[in-house]
Design an enzyme around this catalytic site. Structure first.
Site, mmCIF file in Angstrom:
data_model
loop_
_atom_site.group_PDB
_atom_site.id
_atom_site.type_symbol
_atom_site.label_atom_id
_atom_site.label_comp_id
_atom_site.label_asym_id
_atom_site.label_seq_id
_atom_site.Cartn_x
_atom_site.Cartn_y
_atom_site.Cartn_z
ATOM 1 C CB ALA A 1 -0.937 0.062 1.171
ATOM 2 C CB THR B 1 5.501 2.998 0.173
ATOM 3 O OG1 THR B 1 5.386 4.271 -0.640
ATOM 4 C CG2 THR B 1 5.214 1.776 -0.671
ATOM 5 N N GLY C 1 0.661 5.641 1.152
ATOM 6 C CA GLY C 1 -0.003 6.674 1.502
ATOM 7 C C GLY C 1 0.628 7.951 1.293
ATOM 8 N N GLY C 2 0.268 8.902 2.042
ATOM 9 C CA GLY C 2 0.820 10.284 1.708
ATOM 10 C C GLY C 2 2.152 10.444 2.191
ATOM 11 C CG ASP D 1 -6.193 7.460 11.082
ATOM 12 O OD1 ASP D 1 -7.550 7.804 10.848
ATOM 13 O OD2 ASP D 1 -5.715 7.050 10.000
#
Length: 696
Positions: free
Chosen positions: A25, A31, A27-28, A141
């Protein structure tokens, strides 16, 4: 369109230990890769910071704090953090790899879930959060994407990327989180604590029961606005027949005021399990009306932080440029806050709130549905208010004179002036005045309390585990050093209890592979492996370990192993030609066993009584191995026939066929070729003896 899977790290070796196999995956800020830990021979999830952030000391510091904070937490329902480090420009975090799917996949495929399944899935999530809250960690989160369901049924909450150890927090001006599950206090830029996670759990439970989130919007700021200005309705509005207790549980978790939520995960877990055991089968197995599966993904959002609710509304109301909302996957959180020792307040307090859309500020207020428990509380408060109003006179029996009223106004003004002066002193020089929290890390408790006292603060202590700070010293404070706050606000000191230690498993007596699996399960590392011959233990069995079994150690501690190479091989000595007793002594001195056969053999070269044959003749045996010896009976005796008067050539061939050695002595050149004399003749002699022929 299929995603391009090529990546510069795939196929490489990170930190000379982690072989990167594939990308999982992106993300911002990071990785995530599937990698193999070559030292412990296991698959791990390798979270790598993006290159443009790998040189940012602030983010690297956050990565280190995250690893230390999360690694202290060892729980069956929390994804474990195993390692953290830097390899050149690659900053990474190593986590337990869970093979399976996420709660988002379940909601996407099934939509609304029956209460029995929803409560069963949320139970281990709340249990994991409770353990994190007890350890001083806040997730920040919580969402279905971060709830991992392994193929074997284990449920774990992962990606404590936004979690922060309370001992190392700092404040930032940025809000990082998933907007669909964000608590109102985080939207408003207030301090987060364990109750912020509880709010996210409530939103997630609402989505599991109804198949959709309570709030939606075209852009993230619209959803954030609703979290602040609206109240989550009961899920039974979308799922008729849902038990009242389930409605109250959701609304308790999602109360706008944190004071009206469960204090932490453990408090919520008790109520959750109480409800599960008291609902009927019909209430637990209620089938919701057909709902659209929850297929949307929930990326972590970054929103400018504000302390002004109007600013949130203004940001929502103004026309927004047509652009995609920024939605990176935030590994590194702004620092949140934890308030240990909060009073557990299980009561529900819900009040109707006015709801306005972006273009109808003058619209009439809309009543928000309340639970029965909340409605009963409001009824009691209204009754008390009516009682107070009935006991208060609405009109004075005596109007009084103007002079008296003037004196009264003077007294009131003097009191107001005194109050204003007192308030000015309180907030200017007194306990309400602002001051800066001093640095107290790595100091003794007495030194830290003295520094805080000199700065005008009252303090309280909380014990925490810490790998870096020695036991008894202060790890940090809440609020953190350098933060400006009012003096009457209490300051929490977090005192180190030293590193959290775990008992090492017993590895001796098992195979090397068994030891590796046990170390992996215990979260320990494999140290040096040394081999040693052992006559009593089979090859590959662990003889000893260092540190010893049951010794307290931190997670990741390397354990050295001594492994058996089996019995030591012994070279077989050669004893052919030695007298029998001497041969037996030589074999036994080598640690072997001599076995002398009863049958003897004739050997023309080996004297009688000496070893003629041994088996094995060469190679190695283990201690106590057997060497078989055959003793010589000396040469064989053979009759020597007479060849006198016969031709020499015929005599020579016949004698050689009988095993004799033939010597020919010619007289007068042996012209006739006839044997004139022979020695020996017509007697028994040892095989191989020399027979001399005299030829004329």
């Amino acid at each position: 369109m299929q995603e391009q899977v090529s990546d510069r790290l795939v196929g490489t070796l990170v930190d000379n230990r982690y072989a990167v196999r594939s990308k999982l995956a992106r993300g911002g800020m990071s990785t995530v890769y599937l990698a193999t830990d070559l030292r412990l021979e296991r698959d791990v999830a390798l979270k790598v910071l993006h290159p443009h952030l790998a040189t940012d000391e602030t983010f690297l510091d956050r990565l280190g704090r995250e690893a230390k904070a999360a690694a202290k937490l060892s729980h069956a329902h929390v994804v474990g953090v195993l390692d953290q480090g830097n390899d050149g420009q690659t900053a990474y975090l190593v986590m337990e790899h869970i093979k399976g799917h996420t709660l988002r996949d379940v909601i996407r495929s099934k939509g609304a879930l029956p209460p029995r399944l929803a409560l069963a899935l949320i139970d281990p999530v709340v249990q994991g959060l409770g353990a994190a809250h007890a350890a001083g960690l806040i997730h920040r989160d919580v969402k279905p994407e971060n709830v991992l369901i392994a193929d074997d049924g284990r449920i774990k909450i992962g990606d404590f990327g936004l979690a922060r150890a309370v001992t190392t927090s700092t404040s930032t001006g940025t809000l990082i989180g998933t907007v669909g599950y964000l608590s109102p206090e985080l939207v408003l830029g207030k301090q987060a604590d364990t109750r912020s996670d509880i709010y996210s759990v409530g939103i997630m439970l609402y989505e599991m029961l109804t198949g959709q989130q309570p709030y939606d919007g075209e852009v993230p700021i619209q959803v954030a606005y609703k979290h602040v200005n609206e109240t989550v309705g009961p899920p039974s509005a979308l799922v008729p027949g849902l038990a009242t207790e389930v409605d109250e549980l959701v609304q308790w978790c999602t109360a706008n005021d944190p004071e009206n939520r469960p204090v932490d995960g453990n408090a919520l877990l008790q109520e959750l399990r109480h409800i599960r055991t008291n609902l009927t089968d019909a209430e637990l197995d209620l089938i919701a009306p057909a709902a659209a599966p929850g297929g949307q993904q929930n990326p972590t959002e970054i929103i400018a932080r504000t302390n002004n609710p109007t600013a949130v509304m203004s940001s929502f109301s103004r026309p927004q440029p047509q652009q995609s909302p920024q939605a990176p996957h935030a590994l590194y959180p702004p620092d949140a806050d934890y308030r240990p020792g909060e009073q557990y307040r299980p009561e529900l307090q819900y009040r109707p709130q006015t709801q306005y859309g972006p273009d109808d500020q003058d619209a009439a207020p809309a009543a928000v549905p309340l639970s029965k428990r909340a409605q009963r509380r409001l009824d009691k408060e209204d009754e008390k208010a009516r009682s107070r109003a009935a006991a208060t006179p609405v009109r004075s029996l005596r109007e009084g004179n103007p002079r008296r009223r003037g004196v009264l106004w003077v007294v009131v003004l003097v009191i107001i002036a005194l109050l204003a002066t007192g308030a000015g002193w309180f907030f200017g020089m007194g306990p309400g005045s602002p001051a800066t929290i001093p640095a107290v890390a790595n100091k003794s408790v007495a030194q830290a309390q003295q520094l805080l006292s000199e700065a005008g603060f009252q303090s309280r202590t909380n014990d925490v585990f810490d790998d870096a700070v020695p036991s008894g010293l202060v790890v940090g404070s809440d609020p953190t050093a350098g933060t400006e706050t009012r003096k009457f606000q209490p300051v929490s000191l977090f005192v180190s209890k030293g590193p959290q230690l775990f008992e090492l498993p017993k590895l001796t007596g098992g195979t090397l592979n068994d030891a590796k699996n046990a170390l992996n399960k215990a979260g320990m590392a494999l140290g040096a492996v040394t081999e040693q011959f052992d006559d009593a233990v089979a090859v590959g069995v662990v003889l000893a370990q260092d540190p010893a079994a049951a010794a307290p150690a931190r997670h990741g501690t390397p354990v050295n192993l001594l492994v058996s190479k089996g019995p030591q091989p012994i070279p077989v000595p050669s004893v052919v030609g030695l007298e029998e007793n001497a041969a037996v002594d030589a074999i036994e001195a080598a640690g072997l066993k001599a076995d002398v056969t009863k049958d003897e053999v004739n050997d023309p070269k080996v004297p009688k009584g000496s070893v003629a044959v041994q088996s094995p003749a060469t190679g190695t045996l283990t201690k106590g191995g057997t060497v078989t010896l055959t003793i010589s009976d000396g040469p064989k005796l053979v009759d020597v026939p007479s060849f006198i008067g016969k031709q020499a050539k015929e005599a020579e061939e016949a004698l050689r066929a009988l095993g004799f050695e033939v010597r020919v002595h010619n007289i007068l050149g042996g012209f006739f070729g006839t044997v004139r004399d022979q020695d020996p003749v017509k007697k028994k002699v040892p095989e191989g003896s020399v027979v001399t022929l005299t030829v004329v």
